[in-house]
Design a protein around this motif. Structure first.
Motif, PDB file in Angstrom:
ATOM      1  N   ALA A   1       0.800  -1.231   0.000  1.00  0.00           N
ATOM      2  CA  ALA A   1       0.000   0.000   0.000  1.00  0.00           C
ATOM      3  C   ALA A   1       0.828   1.274   0.000  1.00  0.00           C
ATOM      4  O   ALA A   1       0.444   2.258  -0.634  1.00  0.00           O
ATOM      5  CB  ALA A   1      -0.948   0.004   1.202  1.00  0.00           C
ATOM      6  N   ASN A   2       1.964   1.286   0.672  1.00  0.00           N
ATOM      7  CA  ASN A   2       2.767   2.510   0.706  1.00  0.00           C
ATOM      8  C   ASN A   2       3.912   2.507  -0.300  1.00  0.00           C
ATOM      9  O   ASN A   2       4.765   3.390  -0.294  1.00  0.00           O
ATOM     10  CB  ASN A   2       3.296   2.778   2.120  1.00  0.00           C
ATOM     11  CG  ASN A   2       4.276   1.724   2.603  1.00  0.00           C
ATOM     12  OD1 ASN A   2       4.555   0.748   1.907  1.00  0.00           O
ATOM     13  ND2 ASN A   2       4.781   1.910   3.811  1.00  0.00           N
ATOM     14  N   SER A   3       3.949   1.516  -1.176  1.00  0.00           N
ATOM     15  CA  SER A   3       4.916   1.425  -2.279  1.00  0.00           C
ATOM     16  C   SER A   3       6.373   1.519  -1.827  1.00  0.00           C
ATOM     17  O   SER A   3       7.208   2.095  -2.513  1.00  0.00           O
ATOM     18  CB  SER A   3       4.632   2.501  -3.326  1.00  0.00           C
ATOM     19  OG  SER A   3       3.328   2.365  -3.824  1.00  0.00           O
ATOM     20  N   ASP A   4       6.687   0.879  -0.695  1.00  0.00           N
ATOM     21  CA  ASP A   4       8.071   0.912  -0.219  1.00  0.00           C
ATOM     22  C   ASP A   4       8.860  -0.346  -0.592  1.00  0.00           C
ATOM     23  O   ASP A   4       9.987  -0.540  -0.153  1.00  0.00           O
ATOM     24  CB  ASP A   4       8.130   1.156   1.290  1.00  0.00           C
ATOM     25  CG  ASP A   4       7.536   0.018   2.110  1.00  0.00           C
ATOM     26  OD1 ASP A   4       6.970  -0.931   1.524  1.00  0.00           O
ATOM     27  OD2 ASP A   4       7.634   0.091   3.352  1.00  0.00           O
ATOM     28  N   GLY A   5       8.258  -1.218  -1.402  1.00  0.00           N
ATOM     29  CA  GLY A   5       8.960  -2.408  -1.865  1.00  0.00           C
ATOM     30  C   GLY A   5       8.876  -3.594  -0.929  1.00  0.00           C
ATOM     31  O   GLY A   5       9.525  -4.616  -1.164  1.00  0.00           O
ATOM     32  N   LYS A   6       8.096  -3.465   0.126  1.00  0.00           N
ATOM     33  CA  LYS A   6       7.880  -4.585   1.039  1.00  0.00           C
ATOM     34  C   LYS A   6       6.437  -4.554   1.518  1.00  0.00           C
ATOM     35  O   LYS A   6       5.785  -3.515   1.499  1.00  0.00           O
ATOM     36  CB  LYS A   6       8.852  -4.536   2.211  1.00  0.00           C
ATOM     37  CG  LYS A   6       8.750  -3.289   3.043  1.00  0.00           C
ATOM     38  CD  LYS A   6       9.839  -3.231   4.106  1.00  0.00           C
ATOM     39  CE  LYS A   6       9.731  -1.907   4.858  1.00  0.00           C
ATOM     40  NZ  LYS A   6      10.768  -1.757   5.841  1.00  0.00           N
ATOM     41  N   VAL A   7       5.959  -5.701   1.931  1.00  0.00           N
ATOM     42  CA  VAL A   7       4.588  -5.831   2.409  1.00  0.00           C
ATOM     43  C   VAL A   7       4.642  -6.151   3.896  1.00  0.00           C
ATOM     44  O   VAL A   7       5.149  -7.206   4.298  1.00  0.00           O
ATOM     45  CB  VAL A   7       3.831  -6.938   1.644  1.00  0.00           C
ATOM     46  CG1 VAL A   7       2.465  -7.193   2.251  1.00  0.00           C
ATOM     47  CG2 VAL A   7       3.705  -6.580   0.171  1.00  0.00           C
ATOM     48  N   THR A   8       4.139  -5.232   4.695  1.00  0.00           N
ATOM     49  CA  THR A   8       4.080  -5.467   6.142  1.00  0.00           C
ATOM     50  C   THR A   8       2.924  -6.401   6.461  1.00  0.00           C
ATOM     51  O   THR A   8       2.037  -6.629   5.622  1.00  0.00           O
ATOM     52  CB  THR A   8       3.880  -4.145   6.911  1.00  0.00           C
ATOM     53  OG1 THR A   8       2.598  -3.606   6.548  1.00  0.00           O
ATOM     54  CG2 THR A   8       4.986  -3.140   6.611  1.00  0.00           C
ATOM     55  N   GLN A   9       2.885  -6.880   7.690  1.00  0.00           N
ATOM     56  CA  GLN A   9       1.782  -7.743   8.085  1.00  0.00           C
ATOM     57  C   GLN A   9       0.453  -6.991   7.994  1.00  0.00           C
ATOM     58  O   GLN A   9      -0.545  -7.546   7.562  1.00  0.00           O
ATOM     59  CB  GLN A   9       1.980  -8.287   9.498  1.00  0.00           C
ATOM     60  CG  GLN A   9       0.893  -9.276   9.878  1.00  0.00           C
ATOM     61  CD  GLN A   9       1.116  -9.908  11.231  1.00  0.00           C
ATOM     62  OE1 GLN A   9       1.733  -9.337  12.121  1.00  0.00           O
ATOM     63  NE2 GLN A   9       0.612 -11.119  11.392  1.00  0.00           N
ATOM     64  N   LYS A  10       0.442  -5.724   8.369  1.00  0.00           N
ATOM     65  CA  LYS A  10      -0.785  -4.929   8.269  1.00  0.00           C
ATOM     66  C   LYS A  10      -1.238  -4.809   6.821  1.00  0.00           C
ATOM     67  O   LYS A  10      -2.423  -5.000   6.519  1.00  0.00           O
ATOM     68  CB  LYS A  10      -0.598  -3.545   8.886  1.00  0.00           C
ATOM     69  CG  LYS A  10      -1.879  -2.705   8.804  1.00  0.00           C
ATOM     70  CD  LYS A  10      -1.713  -1.335   9.400  1.00  0.00           C
ATOM     71  CE  LYS A  10      -2.932  -0.456   9.362  1.00  0.00           C
ATOM     72  NZ  LYS A  10      -3.983  -0.699   8.449  1.00  0.00           N
ATOM     73  N   GLU A  11      -0.319  -4.491   5.915  1.00  0.00           N
ATOM     74  CA  GLU A  11      -0.682  -4.387   4.496  1.00  0.00           C
ATOM     75  C   GLU A  11      -1.206  -5.727   3.983  1.00  0.00           C
ATOM     76  O   GLU A  11      -2.195  -5.773   3.248  1.00  0.00           O
ATOM     77  CB  GLU A  11       0.529  -3.960   3.659  1.00  0.00           C
ATOM     78  CG  GLU A  11       0.941  -2.527   3.854  1.00  0.00           C
ATOM     79  CD  GLU A  11       2.252  -2.188   3.193  1.00  0.00           C
ATOM     80  OE1 GLU A  11       2.376  -1.051   2.683  1.00  0.00           O
ATOM     81  OE2 GLU A  11       3.179  -3.035   3.166  1.00  0.00           O
ATOM     82  N   PHE A  12      -0.538  -6.796   4.361  1.00  0.00           N
ATOM     83  CA  PHE A  12      -0.932  -8.137   3.951  1.00  0.00           C
ATOM     84  C   PHE A  12      -2.349  -8.450   4.437  1.00  0.00           C
ATOM     85  O   PHE A  12      -3.220  -8.850   3.659  1.00  0.00           O
ATOM     86  CB  PHE A  12       0.080  -9.136   4.521  1.00  0.00           C
ATOM     87  CG  PHE A  12      -0.191 -10.574   4.207  1.00  0.00           C
ATOM     88  CD1 PHE A  12       0.187 -11.127   2.994  1.00  0.00           C
ATOM     89  CD2 PHE A  12      -0.797 -11.406   5.143  1.00  0.00           C
ATOM     90  CE1 PHE A  12      -0.043 -12.471   2.710  1.00  0.00           C
ATOM     91  CE2 PHE A  12      -1.030 -12.740   4.872  1.00  0.00           C
ATOM     92  CZ  PHE A  12      -0.657 -13.274   3.653  1.00  0.00           C
TER      93      PHE A  12
END
Length: 117
Positions: free
Chosen positions: A86-97
Motif C-alpha cells: 500500500a505505501n509502495s516501499d517495496g515490502k509488504v508489512t503484516q498490516k498491508e498483507f
C-alpha cells in the motif's frame, strides 16, 4: 485481481510452498477444509484472518516482519505485489498483507454474512 490474491495466497499457504499462480474462481474443497478450523462447512472471517496471520509468518522467511517480492513470488505476480504494498516501499508489512487479504475476503463474501461457503 483481489479474488486472485485471496485464492492464490490460500492455495500457497495451505500446504508446503508450491506454485499457485493460476487464478481460480472459487476455493476448492481442499482449500475450504484446510481453512475451516471448526469444520462447520464454512470459512468464517475469524478463521480466515487467523489462517492468514499464520501464513504471513510462514511466508516471512527471514523473519524481518515484512515480505519481499522474492518471499511472495510463488503466489503474487509483480502487479499483485504492488497492489498489496500500500505505501509502495517495496515490502509488504503484516498490516498491508492482512488489509489486502481481508478486503479480498469481504469481496468474496457475496452474501455478506462473514463466511465463505
Amino acid at each position: 485481481m483481489k479474488k486472485i490474491v485471496l485464492l492464490s495466497l490460500a492455495a500457497l499457504c495451505q500446504v508446503a510452498p508450491a506454485g499457485a499462480q493460476q487464478p481460480a474462481a472459487t476455493m476448492n474443497q481442499g482449500q475450504m477444509s484446510a481453512l475451516d478450523s471448526n469444520k462447520d462447512g464454512a470459512v468464517e472471517r475469524s478463521e480466515y484472518e487467523s489462517f492468514m496471520t499464520a501464513a504471513f509468518a510462514n511466508l516471512d522467511k527471514n523473519k524481518d516482519g515484512s515480505l519481499s517480492p522474492d518471499e511472495t513470488k510463488q503466489a503474487l505476480n509483480a502487479q499483485q505485489f504492488a497492489a498489496t504494498d500500500a505505501n509502495s516501499d517495496g515490502k509488504v508489512t503484516q498490516k498491508e498483507f492482512l488489509d489486502r487479504v481481508m478486503a479480498d475476503f469481504k469481496t468474496a463474501d457475496r452474501s455478506g454474512d462473514g463466511a465463505l461457503k
